[in-house]
Design an enzyme around this catalytic site. Structure first.
Site, PDB file in Angstrom:
ATOM      1  N   SER A 133      30.771  -7.003   3.113  1.00 34.02           N
ATOM      2  CA  SER A 133      30.645  -6.855   4.564  1.00 34.02           C
ATOM      3  C   SER A 133      29.706  -7.925   5.112  1.00 34.02           C
ATOM      4  O   SER A 133      28.599  -8.106   4.608  1.00 34.02           O
ATOM      5  CB  SER A 133      30.093  -5.455   4.864  1.00 34.02           C
ATOM      6  OG  SER A 133      29.993  -5.230   6.244  1.00 34.02           O
ATOM      7  N   GLU A 187      30.136 -16.817   3.789  1.00 38.07           N
ATOM      8  CA  GLU A 187      30.956 -17.173   4.944  1.00 38.07           C
ATOM      9  C   GLU A 187      30.508 -18.485   5.576  1.00 38.07           C
ATOM     10  O   GLU A 187      31.344 -19.311   5.959  1.00 38.07           O
ATOM     11  CB  GLU A 187      30.920 -16.049   5.993  1.00 38.07           C
ATOM     12  CG  GLU A 187      31.452 -14.731   5.489  1.00 38.07           C
ATOM     13  CD  GLU A 187      30.399 -13.833   4.840  1.00 38.07           C
ATOM     14  OE1 GLU A 187      30.635 -12.628   4.751  1.00 38.07           O
ATOM     15  OE2 GLU A 187      29.334 -14.345   4.406  1.00 38.07           O
ATOM     16  N   HIS A 239      25.110 -18.425   3.211  1.00 36.44           N
ATOM     17  CA  HIS A 239      25.804 -17.221   2.770  1.00 36.44           C
ATOM     18  C   HIS A 239      27.246 -17.608   2.438  1.00 36.44           C
ATOM     19  O   HIS A 239      27.674 -18.733   2.702  1.00 36.44           O
ATOM     20  CB  HIS A 239      25.774 -16.167   3.868  1.00 36.44           C
ATOM     21  CG  HIS A 239      24.465 -15.454   3.985  1.00 36.44           C
ATOM     22  ND1 HIS A 239      24.309 -14.305   4.716  1.00 36.44           N
ATOM     23  CD2 HIS A 239      23.246 -15.721   3.452  1.00 36.44           C
ATOM     24  CE1 HIS A 239      23.056 -13.891   4.640  1.00 36.44           C
ATOM     25  NE2 HIS A 239      22.385 -14.740   3.879  1.00 36.44           N
ATOM     26  N   CYS A 245      26.575 -14.000   9.606  1.00 36.87           N
ATOM     27  CA  CYS A 245      27.963 -14.373   9.327  1.00 36.87           C
ATOM     28  C   CYS A 245      28.917 -13.741  10.333  1.00 36.87           C
ATOM     29  O   CYS A 245      29.918 -14.352  10.717  1.00 36.87           O
ATOM     30  CB  CYS A 245      28.315 -14.008   7.889  1.00 36.87           C
ATOM     31  SG  CYS A 245      27.331 -14.962   6.696  1.00 36.87           S
ATOM     32  N   CYS A 253      26.964 -10.061   6.973  1.00 38.98           N
ATOM     33  CA  CYS A 253      25.695  -9.813   7.657  1.00 38.98           C
ATOM     34  C   CYS A 253      25.833 -10.223   9.123  1.00 38.98           C
ATOM     35  O   CYS A 253      26.833 -10.794   9.535  1.00 38.98           O
ATOM     36  CB  CYS A 253      24.570 -10.601   6.977  1.00 38.98           C
ATOM     37  SG  CYS A 253      24.618 -12.370   7.349  1.00 38.98           S
ATOM     38  N   ASP A 278      17.868 -12.034   0.746  1.00 40.01           N
ATOM     39  CA  ASP A 278      19.148 -12.479   1.288  1.00 40.01           C
ATOM     40  C   ASP A 278      19.494 -11.751   2.577  1.00 40.01           C
ATOM     41  O   ASP A 278      20.132 -12.324   3.465  1.00 40.01           O
ATOM     42  CB  ASP A 278      20.241 -12.269   0.242  1.00 40.01           C
ATOM     43  CG  ASP A 278      21.448 -13.137   0.498  1.00 40.01           C
ATOM     44  OD1 ASP A 278      21.331 -14.367   0.379  1.00 40.01           O
ATOM     45  OD2 ASP A 278      22.510 -12.583   0.830  1.00 40.01           O
ATOM     46  N   ASN A 302      27.824 -17.737  -1.613  1.00 39.44           N
ATOM     47  CA  ASN A 302      26.412 -17.678  -1.274  1.00 39.44           C
ATOM     48  C   ASN A 302      25.690 -18.639  -2.213  1.00 39.44           C
ATOM     49  O   ASN A 302      25.773 -18.507  -3.429  1.00 39.44           O
ATOM     50  CB  ASN A 302      25.901 -16.240  -1.450  1.00 39.44           C
ATOM     51  CG  ASN A 302      24.480 -16.081  -1.006  1.00 39.44           C
ATOM     52  OD1 ASN A 302      23.600 -16.813  -1.442  1.00 39.44           O
ATOM     53  ND2 ASN A 302      24.239 -15.112  -0.148  1.00 39.44           N
TER      54      ASN A 302
END
Length: 150
Positions: free
Chosen positions: A80, A55, A53, A85, A82, A145, A42
């Site tokens: 986990s 990912e 982010h 992503c 979002c 975020d 991130n």
């Protein structure tokens, strides 16, 4: 150490780097056929970005790949994913996501599962502690975020 724990470590290292840079400690790694193709973290704070982010940064770092490569991939992420992503995983047809932890935040796991993606949660203590500490120390950055005020 099993393969998932080994590959998650690449994502955790990125989370550590991101935290040291003053960013949100979330890291990711894209693995295909037992090889780490790309890592990311991130970097919203560091880059002044709305979308970097862990990912999405990882996917950007991987560059353009053919669909057949994504179809053999696993996305490792410390937290986990979002919904943004999650959408990227679905868009590129990544069939497996390994998550370091989902105690501090639960993203689109159910959506991933509903679309046939294998979701594995490792409940990794370092991932939990990295996020717990960050959220406590920087609640406004964390809320930004994940798309919340304050």
């Amino acid at each position: 150490m099993n393969d998932d724990a080994t590959f998650l470590e690449a994502a955790v290292e990125q989370a550590r780097v991101g935290r040291a840079e003053g960013g949100v400690p979330i890291g990711a790694a894209l693995v295909v056929d037992g090889e780490v193709l790309a890592v990311g973290r991130n970097r919203r704070v560091q880059m002044g970005s709305a979308i970097r982010h862990g990912e999405t940064d990882c996917l950007e770092n991987a560059g353009r790949l053919p669909a057949r490569t994504y179809a053999r991939a696993t996305m490792y992420t410390t937290l986990s994913p979002c919904i943004m992503c999650t959408g990227a995983v679905l868009l590129y047809g990544i069939p497996r996501v390994v998550i370091g932890e989902n105690r501090n935040f639960v993203g689109g796991e159910d959506l991933l599962r509903s679309r046939g993606v294998e979701v594995v949660v490792l409940d990794d203590p370092e991932c939990i502690d990295l996020m717990k500490g960050f959220v406590a120390d920087h609640p406004s950055v964390w809320n930004e975020d994940i798309g919340l005020d304050g």
